[in-house]
Design a protein around this motif. Structure first.
Motif, PDB file in Angstrom:
ATOM      1  N   THR A 161       0.960  -1.315   0.133  1.00 33.48           N
ATOM      2  CA  THR A 161      -0.106  -0.027  -0.011  1.00 33.48           C
ATOM      3  C   THR A 161       0.905   1.165  -0.013  1.00 33.48           C
ATOM      4  O   THR A 161       1.741   1.463   0.806  1.00 33.48           O
ATOM      5  CB  THR A 161      -1.066  -0.116   1.154  1.00 33.48           C
ATOM      6  OG1 THR A 161      -1.657  -1.167   1.179  1.00 33.48           O
ATOM      7  CG2 THR A 161      -1.756   1.008   1.450  1.00 33.48           C
ATOM      8  N   THR A 162       0.629   2.259  -0.772  1.00 20.45           N
ATOM      9  CA  THR A 162       1.273   3.526  -0.943  1.00 20.45           C
ATOM     10  C   THR A 162       0.470   4.444  -1.012  1.00 20.45           C
ATOM     11  O   THR A 162      -0.922   4.356  -1.109  1.00 20.45           O
ATOM     12  CB  THR A 162       2.313   3.479  -2.216  1.00 20.45           C
ATOM     13  OG1 THR A 162       1.506   3.687  -3.493  1.00 20.45           O
ATOM     14  CG2 THR A 162       2.894   2.129  -2.494  1.00 20.45           C
ATOM     15  N   PRO A 163       1.065   5.805  -0.750  1.00 26.02           N
ATOM     16  CA  PRO A 163       0.018   7.033  -1.006  1.00 26.02           C
ATOM     17  C   PRO A 163      -0.872   7.021  -2.247  1.00 26.02           C
ATOM     18  O   PRO A 163      -1.612   7.823  -2.213  1.00 26.02           O
ATOM     19  CB  PRO A 163       1.180   8.152  -0.702  1.00 26.02           C
ATOM     20  CG  PRO A 163       1.990   7.785   0.152  1.00 26.02           C
ATOM     21  CD  PRO A 163       2.164   6.177  -0.387  1.00 26.02           C
ATOM     22  N   ARG A 164      -0.255   6.409  -3.304  1.00 23.92           N
ATOM     23  CA  ARG A 164      -0.738   6.638  -4.391  1.00 23.92           C
ATOM     24  C   ARG A 164      -1.488   5.393  -4.925  1.00 23.92           C
ATOM     25  O   ARG A 164      -2.024   5.059  -6.038  1.00 23.92           O
ATOM     26  CB  ARG A 164       0.222   6.905  -5.692  1.00 23.92           C
ATOM     27  CG  ARG A 164       0.884   8.102  -5.394  1.00 23.92           C
ATOM     28  CD  ARG A 164       2.193   8.472  -6.578  1.00 23.92           C
ATOM     29  NE  ARG A 164       1.257   8.936  -7.489  1.00 23.92           N
ATOM     30  CZ  ARG A 164       1.648   9.447  -8.892  1.00 23.92           C
ATOM     31  NH1 ARG A 164       3.068   8.842  -9.030  1.00 23.92           N
ATOM     32  NH2 ARG A 164       1.043  10.109  -9.537  1.00 23.92           N
ATOM     33  N   GLY A 165      -1.778   4.471  -3.936  1.00 22.27           N
ATOM     34  CA  GLY A 165      -2.639   3.146  -4.025  1.00 22.27           C
ATOM     35  C   GLY A 165      -1.830   1.861  -4.087  1.00 22.27           C
ATOM     36  O   GLY A 165      -0.397   2.235  -3.914  1.00 22.27           O
ATOM     37  N   ALA A 166      -2.226   0.810  -4.262  1.00 21.62           N
ATOM     38  CA  ALA A 166      -1.746  -0.448  -4.174  1.00 21.62           C
ATOM     39  C   ALA A 166      -0.679  -0.345  -5.175  1.00 21.62           C
ATOM     40  O   ALA A 166      -0.699   0.056  -6.511  1.00 21.62           O
ATOM     41  CB  ALA A 166      -2.465  -1.609  -4.362  1.00 21.62           C
ATOM     42  N   ALA A 167       0.516  -1.012  -5.033  1.00 19.47           N
ATOM     43  CA  ALA A 167       1.475  -1.116  -6.049  1.00 19.47           C
ATOM     44  C   ALA A 167       2.323  -2.557  -5.945  1.00 19.47           C
ATOM     45  O   ALA A 167       2.467  -3.065  -4.743  1.00 19.47           O
ATOM     46  CB  ALA A 167       2.647  -0.036  -5.733  1.00 19.47           C
TER      47      ALA A 167
END
Length: 241
Positions: free
Chosen positions: A80-86
């Motif tokens: 999980t990242t600030p820009r969505g799942a990666a």
């Protein structure tokens, strides 16, 4: 007597040669023990984040992402990242690749406003972002390579957050306190260029010379104590007559 004279000369001249570095060692040790490592790492400026569940719906499988990227994988990590799942893909050859788990493609480039907002959300303290710039090459102080976002805050410690240009995550933090600490660390290990190598020949040689100062110092102390004891005994004998 020859041993005393030799020890005195070695102690004096070697101490003169390495005395400044010994001062740096002591000063560096004082700095490293006086400043908590949590403060050096700016951990007090990290806002506690509530863990977000991974949005598994709509996430592509690693095999599908590998086909999109044309990679042969040895590993894949979903994050999980600030820009969505990666997906962080580890290919058979080359560096790791980070892509959107929803599209299998790299995230769109961050703009200044978005990078500033992400850094502000991750920050805790009385400062506010005053500058944000995408650096094409990560500075040495980050310990990383490639492009990186730098966001500066106007707090008393001049805190800097470095963000991943792919995910917007804060990958490391630096401040005036860290740089002060790092300066003395480099003096301490005698590696002013990178501050990483503490096994190089120079520090080994200086440490050996410092060891000889200690040894010759003990020799001189032993001789001095032996003389004082001899004089004391002679005086007692004279007083008893």
């Amino acid at each position: 007597m020859n041993m005393v004279r030799l020890s005195t000369q070695l102690h004096k001249w070697i101490a003169l040669a390495v005395g400044i570095q010994v001062l740096f060692w002591v000063a560096g040790g004082l700095v490293m023990t006086a400043i908590p490592i949590e403060t050096v790492r700016s951990e007090h400026h990290v806002r506690e984040q509530t863990p977000m569940p991974l949005p598994l719906d709509g996430v592509l499988a690693p095999a599908a992402v590998a086909r999109i990227q044309g990679l042969a994988l040895v590993g894949a990590e979903l994050r999980t990242t600030p820009r969505g799942a990666a997906w962080v893909l580890t290919p058979v050859e080359g560096e790791a690749v980070t892509v959107s788990a929803a599209t299998g493609q790299p995230f769109p480039a961050l703009d200044t406003a978005t990078a500033t907002n992400m850094a502000a959300k991750a920050y805790r303290g009385d400062g506010t972002p005053v500058a944000a710039v995408l650096l094409p090459v990560a500075p040495q102080e980050t310990g990383r390579e490639g492009p990186i976002w730098r966001v500066d805050f106007n707090d008393g410690e001049r805190t800097t957050f470095y963000l991943s240009p792919q995910t917007g995550e804060v990958v490391t933090r630096r401040s005036a306190v860290w740089r002060f600490y790092d300066f003395f660390w480099r003096l301490h290990i005698m590696d002013l260029e990178k501050g990483e190598n503490f096994n190089h020949p120079l520090i080994i040689a200086v440490t050996f010379l410092t060891f000889t100062i200690v040894i010759t110092g003990f020799i001189l102390l032993w001789v001095r104590v032996a003389r004082d004891v001899t004089v004391w005994r002679a005086r007692r004998r004279d007083a008893g007559r």
